[in-house]
Design a protein around this motif. Structure first.
Motif, PDB file in Angstrom:
ATOM      1  N   VAL A 163      42.269  -7.452 -22.742  1.00  0.00           N
ATOM      2  CA  VAL A 163      41.078  -8.235 -23.064  1.00  0.00           C
ATOM      3  C   VAL A 163      40.082  -7.396 -23.860  1.00  0.00           C
ATOM      4  O   VAL A 163      39.613  -7.796 -24.920  1.00  0.00           O
ATOM      5  N   SER A 164      39.750  -6.225 -23.345  1.00  0.00           N
ATOM      6  CA  SER A 164      38.859  -5.301 -24.045  1.00  0.00           C
ATOM      7  C   SER A 164      39.215  -3.894 -23.624  1.00  0.00           C
ATOM      8  O   SER A 164      39.325  -3.610 -22.431  1.00  0.00           O
ATOM      9  N   ASN A 165      39.376  -3.027 -24.603  1.00  0.00           N
ATOM     10  CA  ASN A 165      39.808  -1.664 -24.309  1.00  0.00           C
ATOM     11  C   ASN A 165      38.640  -0.712 -24.093  1.00  0.00           C
ATOM     12  O   ASN A 165      38.850   0.480 -23.895  1.00  0.00           O
ATOM     13  N   THR A 166      37.426  -1.221 -24.149  1.00  0.00           N
ATOM     14  CA  THR A 166      36.237  -0.378 -24.018  1.00  0.00           C
ATOM     15  C   THR A 166      35.292  -0.977 -22.982  1.00  0.00           C
ATOM     16  O   THR A 166      34.863  -2.124 -23.141  1.00  0.00           O
ATOM     17  N   PRO A 167      34.935  -0.242 -21.927  1.00  0.00           N
ATOM     18  CA  PRO A 167      34.096  -0.801 -20.855  1.00  0.00           C
ATOM     19  C   PRO A 167      32.598  -0.746 -21.130  1.00  0.00           C
ATOM     20  O   PRO A 167      31.796  -0.902 -20.215  1.00  0.00           O
ATOM     21  N   LEU A 168      32.204  -0.557 -22.380  1.00  0.00           N
ATOM     22  CA  LEU A 168      30.781  -0.440 -22.686  1.00  0.00           C
ATOM     23  C   LEU A 168      30.003  -1.689 -22.286  1.00  0.00           C
ATOM     24  O   LEU A 168      28.909  -1.599 -21.713  1.00  0.00           O
ATOM     25  N   GLN A 169      30.555  -2.863 -22.597  1.00  0.00           N
ATOM     26  CA  GLN A 169      29.819  -4.098 -22.320  1.00  0.00           C
ATOM     27  C   GLN A 169      29.521  -4.240 -20.831  1.00  0.00           C
ATOM     28  O   GLN A 169      28.436  -4.676 -20.451  1.00  0.00           O
ATOM     29  N   TYR A 170      30.473  -3.864 -19.990  1.00  0.00           N
ATOM     30  CA  TYR A 170      30.262  -3.943 -18.546  1.00  0.00           C
ATOM     31  C   TYR A 170      29.084  -3.079 -18.127  1.00  0.00           C
ATOM     32  O   TYR A 170      28.234  -3.504 -17.334  1.00  0.00           O
ATOM     33  N   VAL A 171      29.019  -1.872 -18.651  1.00  0.00           N
ATOM     34  CA  VAL A 171      27.926  -0.958 -18.301  1.00  0.00           C
ATOM     35  C   VAL A 171      26.587  -1.547 -18.714  1.00  0.00           C
ATOM     36  O   VAL A 171      25.620  -1.556 -17.943  1.00  0.00           O
ATOM     37  N   LEU A 172      26.520  -2.076 -19.935  1.00  0.00           N
ATOM     38  CA  LEU A 172      25.260  -2.639 -20.423  1.00  0.00           C
ATOM     39  C   LEU A 172      24.858  -3.881 -19.640  1.00  0.00           C
ATOM     40  O   LEU A 172      23.671  -4.124 -19.404  1.00  0.00           O
ATOM     41  N   ASP A 173      25.846  -4.669 -19.225  1.00  0.00           N
ATOM     42  CA  ASP A 173      25.547  -5.884 -18.454  1.00  0.00           C
ATOM     43  C   ASP A 173      25.093  -5.568 -17.037  1.00  0.00           C
ATOM     44  O   ASP A 173      24.310  -6.315 -16.444  1.00  0.00           O
ATOM     45  N   GLN A 174      25.589  -4.451 -16.479  1.00  0.00           N
ATOM     46  CA  GLN A 174      25.327  -4.135 -15.082  1.00  0.00           C
ATOM     47  C   GLN A 174      23.981  -3.460 -14.847  1.00  0.00           C
ATOM     48  O   GLN A 174      23.380  -3.633 -13.790  1.00  0.00           O
ATOM     49  N   GLU A 175      23.527  -2.675 -15.813  1.00  0.00           N
ATOM     50  CA  GLU A 175      22.333  -1.857 -15.589  1.00  0.00           C
ATOM     51  C   GLU A 175      21.210  -2.221 -16.553  1.00  0.00           C
ATOM     52  O   GLU A 175      21.347  -2.082 -17.764  1.00  0.00           O
ATOM     53  N   HIS A 176      20.097  -2.727 -16.004  1.00  0.00           N
ATOM     54  CA  HIS A 176      18.948  -3.111 -16.826  1.00  0.00           C
ATOM     55  C   HIS A 176      17.668  -2.396 -16.399  1.00  0.00           C
ATOM     56  O   HIS A 176      16.639  -2.550 -17.066  1.00  0.00           O
TER      57      HIS A 176
END
Length: 373
Positions: free
Chosen positions: A208-221
């Motif tokens: 689906v996505s080979n880079t977990p960057l989006q998860y990090v940005l979505d999780q921490e605000h």
């Protein structure tokens, strides 16, 4: 006035890429040498394995355990190319990759005997060319899962639910992590078998996505972040000239997850939210109780984010087999490249640690910086 230097939460984001993952080991050694130990490690596929080895060891043992792991899985081909030159090296790498495909990798995966076609439909053995059972013991050898679940370092690994097709993250702040979660993140079909966790079956998150960057940005605000984003495939590359080069280029594009483009787009959105938040502060007091404004205020709240990009640049002799070419010589080259890139990056530590200006988001790539200078 000197720019404001802040101390944000450090996050290490590790892309998938098989044998190329030794580059991430070198990057981590550079981080450790600079005493920039991550508070949070997120990974997919081989990035998930490296992430588990980092989170599963105290800082003083991480580089040693990473090196031991990579030495073990490259023990099958320890000889060097017999002659110098890119053409000979390309032949050596191809031979090494096909040796790996034939006999497997020590402590990682072995060819399935008998092959999957000999098993009945529905049998787990019918779904993959290789058996990854050895990886469980290897993970338990090089990573302390009790330490991972003590949550001293946050660990997040991505996988895909086979039945739903949904992307899923296993996170030690939300559940107990075991070797099976790491193996699920790296279960790339049809080479590797799916992994069952609590009645659900999972494949490699890179589907689906080979880079977990989006998860990090979505999780921490809330907390400011410095994200070291370590990618193994580049979205940019030359026009292929042969069928083999076309296959390599296709793989690069597919697994790069268009990292730079997606990062830039995400940070643009963050800057827009930050600009809106600044605009809200200028509104008259009469708007304070407006319910629509309350919703928009919540959506506009953003932390400051700096994304430091490190992307492996492959050599002329590396082809479409580079992600399963597990020779000792190539591994050491990948590791050295990651270490060198991080050392160059750390020369700009002051720039990296400077809090982003209005907009709250910026990127840094030492290679882009070198091209501009």
């Amino acid at each position: 006035m000197a720019p404001h230097v802040h101390d944000p939460e450090r996050v290490l984001v590790l892309q998938g890429g098989g044998a190329l993952g030794a580059y991430q080991g070198g990057v981590y050694e550079g981080l450790a040498d600079a005493n920039e130990h991550p508070d949070w490690v997120a990974g997919i596929s081989i990035g998930a394995i490296n992430a588990a080895l980092i989170a599963g060891n105290p800082p003083e043992r991480r580089v040693t355990q990473l090196r031991a792991f990579w030495d073990q899985i490259t023990a099958g081909v320890t000889v060097d190319p017999w002659l110098p030159g890119d053409q000979i090296r390309a032949m050596f790498n191809t031979a090494s990759a096909y040796w790996t495909a034939s006999v497997g990798v020590k402590g990682f995966f072995t060819p399935r005997i008998p092959p999957p076609s000999f098993y009945p439909p529905g049998a787990p053995q019918a779904l993959s060319v290789y058996d990854t059972a050895p990886l469980k013991k290897t993970l338990e050898t090089y990573a302390d899962f009790d330490l991972i679940n003590a949550k001293k370092t946050r660990l997040s690994v991505g996988a895909v639910n086979i039945k739903t097709g949904n992307f899923v993250y296993f996170d030690n702040t939300q559940q107990t992590i075991g070797p099976e979660h790491i193996m699920a993140s790296g279960a790339l079909p049809p080479g590797f078998p799916p992994v069952e966790i609590e009645g659900e079956w999972y494949w490699d998150g890179g589907l689906v996505s080979n880079t977990p960057l989006q998860y990090v940005l979505d999780q921490e605000h809330q907390h400011d972040l410095t994200i070291y984003q370590v990618d193994l495939f580049s979205a940019q590359g030359p026009l292929p000239r042969t069928l083999e080069e076309a296959g390599e280029r296709e793989k690069d594009i597919r697994y790069s997850s268009r990292t730079r483009a997606n990062t830039d787009q995400n940070l643009r959105l963050r800057r827009m939210r930050a600009a809106f938040a600044n605009l809200v502060k200028k509104l008259p007091k009469s708007f304070d109780k407006d319910p629509d404004l309350a919703v928009l205020k919540a959506a506009a709240e953003e932390n400051a984010v700096t994304v430091v990009q490190l992307i492996y640049r492959d050599k002329p002799y590396e082809g479409g087999t580079k992600d399963f070419e597990f020779s000792r010589k190539t591994m050491r080259e990948h590791w050295a490249a990651g270490l060198a890139d991080m050392q160059k990056t750390m020369h700009h530590r002051g720039e990296i640690k400077t809090k982003p200006a209005a907009g709250g988001a910026k990127t840094f790539d030492v290679h882009r910086s070198e091209q501009k200078s």
